[in-house]
Design a protein around this motif. Structure first.
Motif, PDB file in Angstrom:
ATOM      1  N   ALA A   1      10.134   0.384  -6.540  1.00 13.39           N
ATOM      2  CA  ALA A   1      11.524   0.301  -6.076  1.00 13.39           C
ATOM      3  C   ALA A   1      12.135  -1.066  -6.367  1.00 13.39           C
ATOM      4  CB  ALA A   1      11.589   0.596  -4.583  1.00 13.39           C
ATOM      5  N   ALA A   2      11.274  -2.098  -6.397  1.00 15.56           N
ATOM      6  CA  ALA A   2      11.775  -3.469  -6.558  1.00 15.56           C
ATOM      7  C   ALA A   2      11.684  -3.983  -7.988  1.00 15.56           C
ATOM      8  CB  ALA A   2      10.980  -4.399  -5.630  1.00 15.56           C
ATOM      9  N   LYS A   3      11.302  -3.120  -8.928  1.00 13.60           N
ATOM     10  CA  LYS A   3      10.989  -3.627 -10.268  1.00 13.60           C
ATOM     11  C   LYS A   3      12.193  -4.183 -11.032  1.00 13.60           C
ATOM     12  CE  LYS A   3      11.219   0.948 -12.464  1.00 13.60           C
ATOM     13  NZ  LYS A   3      10.425   1.967 -13.197  1.00 13.60           N
ATOM     14  N   ASP A   4      13.415  -3.672 -10.762  1.00 11.45           N
ATOM     15  CA  ASP A   4      14.567  -4.179 -11.523  1.00 11.45           C
ATOM     16  C   ASP A   4      15.359  -5.242 -10.769  1.00 11.45           C
ATOM     17  OD1 ASP A   4      15.811  -2.697  -9.598  1.00 11.45           O
ATOM     18  OD2 ASP A   4      16.710  -1.227 -10.963  1.00 11.45           O
ATOM     19  N   GLY A   5      14.869  -5.648  -9.579  1.00 11.72           N
ATOM     20  CA  GLY A   5      15.474  -6.746  -8.849  1.00 11.72           C
ATOM     21  C   GLY A   5      16.631  -6.386  -7.941  1.00 11.72           C
ATOM     22  N   ILE A   6      17.107  -5.147  -7.991  1.00 13.52           N
ATOM     23  CA  ILE A   6      18.219  -4.757  -7.120  1.00 13.52           C
ATOM     24  C   ILE A   6      17.748  -4.679  -5.667  1.00 13.52           C
ATOM     25  CG2 ILE A   6      19.862  -2.901  -6.569  1.00 13.52           C
ATOM     26  CD1 ILE A   6      19.913  -2.250  -9.563  1.00 13.52           C
ATOM     27  N   ILE A   7      16.554  -4.106  -5.469  1.00 18.08           N
ATOM     28  CA  ILE A   7      15.946  -4.023  -4.141  1.00 18.08           C
ATOM     29  C   ILE A   7      14.873  -5.100  -4.040  1.00 18.08           C
ATOM     30  CG2 ILE A   7      14.571  -2.597  -2.570  1.00 18.08           C
ATOM     31  CD1 ILE A   7      15.879  -0.154  -3.852  1.00 18.08           C
ATOM     32  N   LYS A   8      14.909  -5.893  -2.980  1.00 16.87           N
ATOM     33  CA  LYS A   8      13.891  -6.923  -2.791  1.00 16.87           C
ATOM     34  C   LYS A   8      12.532  -6.278  -2.547  1.00 16.87           C
ATOM     35  CE  LYS A   8      16.083  -8.891   0.586  1.00 16.87           C
ATOM     36  NZ  LYS A   8      16.442  -9.798   1.712  1.00 16.87           N
ATOM     37  N   ARG A   9      11.469  -6.972  -2.946  1.00 18.60           N
ATOM     38  CA  ARG A   9      10.115  -6.435  -2.773  1.00 18.60           C
ATOM     39  C   ARG A   9       9.830  -6.136  -1.302  1.00 18.60           C
ATOM     40  NH1 ARG A   9       4.651  -6.648  -4.598  1.00 18.60           N
ATOM     41  NH2 ARG A   9       3.551  -5.380  -3.042  1.00 18.60           N
ATOM     42  N   THR A  10      10.246  -7.026  -0.411  1.00 16.72           N
ATOM     43  CA  THR A  10       9.981  -6.796   1.012  1.00 16.72           C
ATOM     44  C   THR A  10      10.665  -5.518   1.491  1.00 16.72           C
ATOM     45  OG1 THR A  10      11.792  -8.305   1.529  1.00 16.72           O
ATOM     46  CG2 THR A  10       9.554  -9.203   1.623  1.00 16.72           C
ATOM     47  N   SER A  11      11.921  -5.323   1.083  1.00 18.95           N
ATOM     48  CA  SER A  11      12.648  -4.115   1.472  1.00 18.95           C
ATOM     49  C   SER A  11      11.998  -2.878   0.858  1.00 18.95           C
ATOM     50  CB  SER A  11      14.111  -4.209   1.033  1.00 18.95           C
ATOM     51  OG  SER A  11      14.772  -5.260   1.699  1.00 18.95           O
ATOM     52  N   GLY A  12      11.580  -2.994  -0.390  1.00 12.28           N
ATOM     53  CA  GLY A  12      10.906  -1.874  -1.051  1.00 12.28           C
ATOM     54  C   GLY A  12       9.635  -1.482  -0.316  1.00 12.28           C
TER      55      GLY A  12
END
Length: 239
Positions: free
Chosen positions: A62-73
Motif C-alpha cells: 500500500a505504501a510503495k508509491d509514497g501516497i500512503i505512509k508505511r505506518t498508515s499502510g
C-alpha cells in the motif's frame, strides 16, 4: 513461561483465505479450516490462531508509491487481519467451537483487548483464541506477531500453515527431485534466507526456543497427524 505440550499457535496467511479468488474470503476454505481446527480441539489440544491480512491489503504494498505512509499502510493491514479474525470466529462458532478474538488495537465492539492471562484462561477452557491486529505496531509482520503471541502463551510450537508439505532443498514446483527437509536449524534458515517466515520472526523464535513447524494445512487431516506424531505426516521443523 513454561511450555504446554498440548498448546499450539497456528499461523496462516490472509491470502490462504482467498483461495483461487485472489481477494476477499472464500467461505469454503473457512469451513475447511474450521473443520480441521475442530478435529484438533476434540483431541484435547489448545489452539490459538494468527491470520495475516494480505487477502485485503499489505502495508508494504500500500505504501510503495509514497501516497500512503508505511505506518498508515501497516495499520490498514492490521485492520484487515481483524476482518479475517471475525470471519474465522464465525466459521468456528458455526462448527460448535468456542472462540474469542483478541485485538492488539482496542475495538471493544468487535474483540477483546489482548491480555495474555485472559487468553491463556480461554485456552484452558477449550476455547480457540484468535489474535488480531498483529503486534499493534507498524513495521512488524503477522509472522512476528505469531511468534510473539506463541511465546507469550507458552505454546509448544508455532504451526506455519502453507500449501506445500514443508521446506525443500529446491523449488518442488520446478524440480521433480526436490527433497523435503525434515529438520533445519534457525541459523540455517536465516543464513540461507529460507522464506518460511521473515528474519525477525525466525530470530525471535530462536531466542525463545520456539519450534516452527511448516506444513500443508490444506491437506485434510495432516495437522492432526503432525500433532499426534503420525509417521505418515509430512512437515518440516525449524528448531
Amino acid at each position: 513461561m513454561k511450555r504446554d505440550p498440548k498448546r499450539i499457535l497456528i499461523k496462516f496467511s490472509g491470502e490462504a483465505l482467498a483461495g483461487d479468488d485472489g481477494f476477499g474470503i472464500n467461505t469454503k476454505i473457512l469451513k475447511f479450516l474450521a473443520d480441521e481446527i475442530k478435529s484438533v480441539i476434540k483431541e484435547g489440544f489448545e489452539v490459538a490462531i494468527v491470520i495475516g491480512g494480505g487477502n485485503f491489503i499489505r502495508g508494504v504494498s500500500a505504501a510503495k508509491d509514497g501516497i500512503i505512509k508505511r505506518t498508515s499502510g501497516d495499520y490498514m493491514g492490521m485492520l484487515a487481519t481483524v476482518i479475517n479474525a471475525v470471519a474465522m470466529q464465525e466459521a468456528l462458532e458455526n462448527d460448535g467451537v468456542g472462540v474469542r478474538v483478541q485485538s492488539a488495537i482496542k475495538m471493544e465492539e468487535i474483540a477483546e483487548n489482548f491480555i495474555v492471562r485472559r487468553a491463556i484462561r480461554h485456552l484452558e477452557k477449550g476455547r480457540v483464541v484468535i489474535f488480531a491486529a498483529g503486534t499493534g505496531n507498524p513495521f512488524f509482520t503477522t509472522d512476528t506477531a505469531g511468534v510473539l503471541r506463541a511465546s507469550e502463551i507458552g505454546a509448544s510450537a508455532i504451526i506455519k500453515a502453507t500449501k506445500v508439505d514443508g521446506i525443500y532443498d529446491k523449488d518442488p514446483a520446478k524440480y521433480e527431485d526436490a527433497k523435503l527437509l525434515k529438520e533445519i536449524s534457525y541459523e540455517d534458515a536465516l543464513k540461507d534466507n529460507i522464506k518460511v517466515m521473515d528474519d525477525t520472526a525466525i530470530a525471535l523464535a530462536r531466542e525463545n526456543k520456539l519450534p516452527i513447524i511448516v506444513c500443508n494445512m490444506f491437506k485434510k487431516g495432516n495437522l492432526l497427524k503432525i500433532l499426534k506424531n503420525d509417521p505418515d505426516a509430512k512437515y518440516s521443523i525449524v528448531k
